[in-house]
Design a protein around this motif. Structure first.
Motif, PDB file in Angstrom:
ATOM      1  N   GLU A 131       0.499 -17.419  -5.229  1.00 32.23           N
ATOM      2  CA  GLU A 131      -0.768 -16.818  -4.788  1.00 32.23           C
ATOM      3  C   GLU A 131      -0.816 -16.730  -3.264  1.00 32.23           C
ATOM      4  N   ARG A 132      -0.455 -17.801  -2.597  1.00 34.10           N
ATOM      5  CA  ARG A 132      -0.559 -17.837  -1.132  1.00 34.10           C
ATOM      6  C   ARG A 132       0.418 -16.887  -0.448  1.00 34.10           C
ATOM      7  N   TYR A 133       1.668 -16.876  -0.900  1.00 34.61           N
ATOM      8  CA  TYR A 133       2.704 -16.144  -0.164  1.00 34.61           C
ATOM      9  C   TYR A 133       3.111 -14.816  -0.772  1.00 34.61           C
ATOM     10  N   PHE A 134       2.737 -14.552  -2.010  1.00 32.33           N
ATOM     11  CA  PHE A 134       3.124 -13.292  -2.654  1.00 32.33           C
ATOM     12  C   PHE A 134       1.928 -12.399  -2.916  1.00 32.33           C
ATOM     13  N   VAL A 135       0.839 -12.973  -3.399  1.00 37.02           N
ATOM     14  CA  VAL A 135      -0.331 -12.179  -3.767  1.00 37.02           C
ATOM     15  C   VAL A 135      -1.253 -11.959  -2.576  1.00 37.02           C
ATOM     16  N   ALA A 136      -1.642 -13.029  -1.907  1.00 35.62           N
ATOM     17  CA  ALA A 136      -2.652 -12.937  -0.842  1.00 35.62           C
ATOM     18  C   ALA A 136      -2.279 -12.005   0.308  1.00 35.62           C
ATOM     19  N   PRO A 137      -1.024 -11.946   0.753  1.00 35.72           N
ATOM     20  CA  PRO A 137      -0.715 -11.060   1.883  1.00 35.72           C
ATOM     21  C   PRO A 137      -0.785  -9.561   1.564  1.00 35.72           C
ATOM     22  N   ALA A 139      -2.682  -6.213   0.021  1.00 36.93           N
ATOM     23  CA  ALA A 139      -3.992  -5.662  -0.339  1.00 36.93           C
ATOM     24  C   ALA A 139      -4.063  -5.478  -1.857  1.00 36.93           C
ATOM     25  N   ALA A 140      -5.230  -5.732  -2.425  1.00 36.82           N
ATOM     26  CA  ALA A 140      -5.403  -5.665  -3.882  1.00 36.82           C
ATOM     27  C   ALA A 140      -4.932  -4.326  -4.448  1.00 36.82           C
ATOM     28  N   ALA A 141      -5.272  -3.243  -3.775  1.00 40.80           N
ATOM     29  CA  ALA A 141      -4.874  -1.916  -4.268  1.00 40.80           C
ATOM     30  C   ALA A 141      -3.356  -1.743  -4.247  1.00 40.80           C
ATOM     31  N   ASP A 142      -2.695  -2.374  -3.289  1.00 37.11           N
ATOM     32  CA  ASP A 142      -1.248  -2.253  -3.177  1.00 37.11           C
ATOM     33  C   ASP A 142      -0.508  -3.189  -4.127  1.00 37.11           C
ATOM     34  N   TYR A 143      -1.157  -4.284  -4.513  1.00 39.15           N
ATOM     35  CA  TYR A 143      -0.491  -5.267  -5.354  1.00 39.15           C
ATOM     36  C   TYR A 143      -0.068  -4.664  -6.702  1.00 39.15           C
ATOM     37  N   GLY A 144      -0.956  -3.920  -7.339  1.00 41.16           N
ATOM     38  CA  GLY A 144      -0.612  -3.274  -8.610  1.00 41.16           C
ATOM     39  C   GLY A 144       0.562  -2.326  -8.461  1.00 41.16           C
TER      40      GLY A 144
END
Length: 160
Positions: A131-137, A139-144
């Motif tokens: 979560e800290r190093y892969f998800v959080a950095p 943007a939510a729209a870009d994560y998908g």
């Protein structure tokens, strides 16, 4: 310009290419992520990231028979590498080898009760680091889009 200088210039351009740079970013990020996860798991749960990966496979579908060969293939380890890893996991009480029903030559691997308990603690640590190093950095729209793209890359590599 001499042929040697021309070759040096071409090599420098190739080494500085966008594809080399972009793939290098992926490898660096994955390597650093692996190091962060491994450090946290060793410190908080006394298991390596590779041991955690074995426990994922053993705990995901506990009713399935899992051979050392299958684990080696999944984790891209050699036969001797998986043997040594399972030896260490047995020594730590995380997993055990059991004879395969109906095939005396095959050995299966299963998680122990202790292994499942360690896995549950380790899964929490793993999730926190991811979560800290892969998800959080991202943007939510870009994560998908990132996950879909990584899935497509993996599928292409698997299918070829």
């Amino acid at each position: 310009m001499s042929p040697a200088n021309r070759e040096n210039d071409e090599a420098a351009r190739a080494a500085d290419s966008r594809l080399v740079h972009d793939f290098g970013l992926l490898i660096k990020a994955a390597t650093r992520m692996e190091q962060r996860i491994d450090t946290a798991l060793r410190k908080e749960c006394q298991v390596s990231h590779t041991m955690f990966e074995v426990l994922i496979r053993l705990c995901r579908h506990p009713e399935e028979e899992t051979s050392q060969r299958r684990l080696a293939d999944d984790l891209t380890l050699t036969s001797s590498g998986i043997t040594r890893l399972i030896d260490r996991m047995e020594g730590a009480g995380l997993a055990r080898r059991v004879p395969a029903p109906g095939d005396r030559r095959s050995v299966l691997v299963e998680a122990t009760d202790h292994g499942r308990a360690v896995f549950l603690r380790a899964a929490t640590v793993h999730a926190r680091v991811v979560e800290r190093y892969f998800v959080a950095p991202v943007a939510a729209a870009d994560y998908g889009r990132l996950i879909r793209s990584l899935s497509e890359i993996e599928k292409t590599l698997r299918d070829d």
